[in-house]
Design an enzyme around this catalytic site. Structure first.
Site, short mmCIF file in Angstrom:
data_model
loop_
_atom_site.label_atom_id
_atom_site.label_comp_id
_atom_site.label_asym_id
_atom_site.label_seq_id
_atom_site.Cartn_x
_atom_site.Cartn_y
_atom_site.Cartn_z
N THR A 286 0.88 2.70 16.39
CA THR A 286 0.08 2.21 15.25
C THR A 286 -0.23 0.73 15.44
O THR A 286 0.55 0.00 16.04
CB THR A 286 0.82 2.38 13.90
OG1 THR A 286 -0.06 1.98 12.84
CG2 THR A 286 2.09 1.54 13.81
N ASN B 217 -1.03 -0.80 12.56
CA ASN B 217 -0.90 -1.19 11.15
C ASN B 217 0.55 -1.63 10.91
O ASN B 217 1.47 -0.82 10.90
CB ASN B 217 -1.29 0.02 10.29
CG ASN B 217 -1.23 -0.28 8.81
OD1 ASN B 217 -0.36 -1.01 8.35
ND2 ASN B 217 -2.15 0.30 8.07
N HIS C 26 2.06 -2.63 8.31
CA HIS C 26 2.69 -2.11 7.08
C HIS C 26 3.30 -0.73 7.34
O HIS C 26 4.40 -0.42 6.90
CB HIS C 26 1.66 -1.99 5.95
CG HIS C 26 1.01 -3.28 5.60
ND1 HIS C 26 1.63 -4.26 4.89
CD2 HIS C 26 -0.23 -3.74 5.89
CE1 HIS C 26 0.81 -5.29 4.74
NE2 HIS C 26 -0.32 -4.99 5.35
N ASP D 159 -1.65 9.56 10.97
CA ASP D 159 -2.97 9.34 10.38
C ASP D 159 -2.87 9.74 8.91
O ASP D 159 -2.29 10.78 8.58
CB ASP D 159 -4.06 10.13 11.08
CG ASP D 159 -5.41 9.44 10.89
OD1 ASP D 159 -5.53 8.24 11.22
OD2 ASP D 159 -6.36 10.08 10.40
N THR D 160 -3.39 8.88 8.06
CA THR D 160 -3.21 9.05 6.61
C THR D 160 -4.54 8.93 5.90
O THR D 160 -5.38 8.12 6.29
CB THR D 160 -2.23 7.97 6.08
OG1 THR D 160 -0.95 8.20 6.68
CG2 THR D 160 -2.10 8.03 4.57
N PHE E 105 0.45 -1.56 0.55
CA PHE E 105 -0.79 -1.96 1.24
C PHE E 105 -1.88 -0.95 0.89
O PHE E 105 -1.64 0.02 0.16
CB PHE E 105 -0.56 -2.04 2.75
CG PHE E 105 -0.31 -0.70 3.42
CD1 PHE E 105 0.94 -0.11 3.38
CD2 PHE E 105 -1.33 -0.04 4.10
CE1 PHE E 105 1.16 1.13 3.98
CE2 PHE E 105 -1.12 1.18 4.72
CZ PHE E 105 0.14 1.76 4.65
N GLY E 106 -3.06 -1.18 1.46
CA GLY E 106 -4.17 -0.24 1.29
C GLY E 106 -4.47 0.03 -0.18
O GLY E 106 -4.66 -0.89 -0.98
N TYR E 107 -4.51 1.31 -0.53
CA TYR E 107 -4.88 1.74 -1.88
C TYR E 107 -3.69 1.75 -2.86
O TYR E 107 -3.83 2.21 -3.99
CB TYR E 107 -5.47 3.16 -1.83
CG TYR E 107 -6.77 3.27 -1.05
CD1 TYR E 107 -8.00 3.16 -1.69
CD2 TYR E 107 -6.77 3.52 0.32
CE1 TYR E 107 -9.19 3.29 -0.98
CE2 TYR E 107 -7.95 3.65 1.05
CZ TYR E 107 -9.16 3.53 0.39
OH TYR E 107 -10.33 3.65 1.09
N LYS F 94 8.71 3.74 -2.98
CA LYS F 94 7.65 4.34 -2.15
C LYS F 94 8.24 5.00 -0.90
O LYS F 94 7.88 6.11 -0.55
CB LYS F 94 6.62 3.26 -1.74
CG LYS F 94 5.46 3.88 -0.97
CD LYS F 94 4.41 2.90 -0.48
CE LYS F 94 3.36 3.64 0.34
NZ LYS F 94 2.48 2.78 1.11
P1 ITT Z 1 -3.34 3.01 12.67
O1 ITT Z 1 -4.46 3.99 12.88
O2 ITT Z 1 -3.29 1.94 13.69
O3 ITT Z 1 -2.01 3.67 12.46
P2 ITT Z 1 -4.81 2.49 10.20
O4 ITT Z 1 -4.68 1.44 9.14
O5 ITT Z 1 -6.15 2.63 10.86
O6 ITT Z 1 -3.65 2.24 11.27
P3 ITT Z 1 -5.01 5.17 9.04
O7 ITT Z 1 -6.32 5.42 9.69
O8 ITT Z 1 -3.99 6.25 9.08
O9 ITT Z 1 -4.33 3.87 9.60
O10 ITT Z 1 -5.13 4.79 7.49
C1 ITT Z 1 -6.33 4.73 6.83
C2 ITT Z 1 -6.27 3.80 5.67
O11 ITT Z 1 -5.67 4.49 4.57
C3 ITT Z 1 -5.45 2.54 5.84
O12 ITT Z 1 -6.17 1.52 6.46
C4 ITT Z 1 -5.11 2.20 4.39
O13 ITT Z 1 -6.16 1.51 3.78
C5 ITT Z 1 -4.97 3.58 3.77
N1 ITT Z 1 -3.56 3.95 3.74
C6 ITT Z 1 -2.84 4.58 4.71
N2 ITT Z 1 -1.57 4.75 4.32
C7 ITT Z 1 -1.49 4.22 3.07
C8 ITT Z 1 -0.45 4.06 2.15
O14 ITT Z 1 0.79 4.47 2.41
N3 ITT Z 1 -0.71 3.47 0.97
C9 ITT Z 1 -1.96 3.04 0.68
N4 ITT Z 1 -3.00 3.12 1.50
C10 ITT Z 1 -2.77 3.71 2.70
#
Ligand code: ITT
Length: 195
Positions: free
Chosen positions: A8, A10, A12, A69-70, A149-151, A172
């Protein structure tokens, strides 16, 4: 302790997965293996993207590894932003842009149901394994909280009246989509550690 590379970029996610696996599995980051590539995510499903990221590292660096992937899947938006969660507001956007866009797309919609879904792809001893975790919740109209982080500031998991960003890391990392998928990964790795 078993060691495995987490593919990853990311920090976080890395931090969360290190906390979830603490004392059980040692997680090596991409910088630990001197990988500083921006891994392309060209799949159209979470499964595909997780596998693409894990294969990239295995093929170029030779390490067994896993990737996550999330996506945030919103019911009233037919599952969007889903696999496109990181670039929902366009190329080069940041989480603030993405949350603003999501809140505006949901304006006037009563159905606030959403879920986070994580798919982990593991490449181990020449085999591929997938682990999944999801958590249902709802999207609120204003950002609340500073953790995560993120949403996280606009997502309230079912059964709570606080967002992930208000609940903080400890909660979390016990109940989240990523925690559920990672616990399955840890159980698998601990059972297969000696293979
Ligand atoms: P890697 O592919 O390098 O692992 P990424 O940030 O691109 O990192 P993803 O494509 O899996 O990862 O995630 C897509 C987005 O979804 C990510 O940038 C966040 O904005 C959001 N996201 C993922 N996991 C999250 C979480 O646990 N809580 C809140 N938002 C999340």
């Amino acid at each position: 302790m078993k060691k495995i590379v987490f593919a990853t970029n990311n920090k976080h996610k890395l931090d969360e997965i290190r906390k979830i696996t603490a004392g059980k599995i040692e997680i090596l980051s991409l910088s630990d293996i001197d990988c500083h590539d921006d891994i392309p995510e060209t799949g159209v499903t979470l499964e595909e993207n997780a596998l693409i990221k894990a294969r990239f590292v295995k093929d170029r660096y030779g390490f067994d590894c896993f990737a996550d992937d999330t996506g945030l899947e919103v019911e009233a938006l037919d599952g969007a932003p889903g696999v496109y969660s990181s670039r929902y507001a366009g190329e080069g956007c940041n989480p603030q842009d993405n949350m603003r866009k999501l809140i505006s797309e949901l304006q006037g919609k009563e159905n606030r149901n959403a879920r986070f879904r994580t798919v982990i792809a593991l490449l181990l001893n020449g085999e591929t394994h997938f682990f999944e975790g999801e958590i249902p919740g709802r999207i609120i109209d204003e950002k609340r909280g500073a953790a995560g982080f993120g949403y996280d500031p606009i997502f309230m998991p079912d059964g709570y009246d606080k967002t992930f960003a208000e609940l903080g890391d400890n909660v979390k990392n016990t109940i989240s989509h990523r925690a559920i998928a990672t616990q399955k990964l840890v159980a698998f790795l601990m059972n297969n550690a000696s293979r």
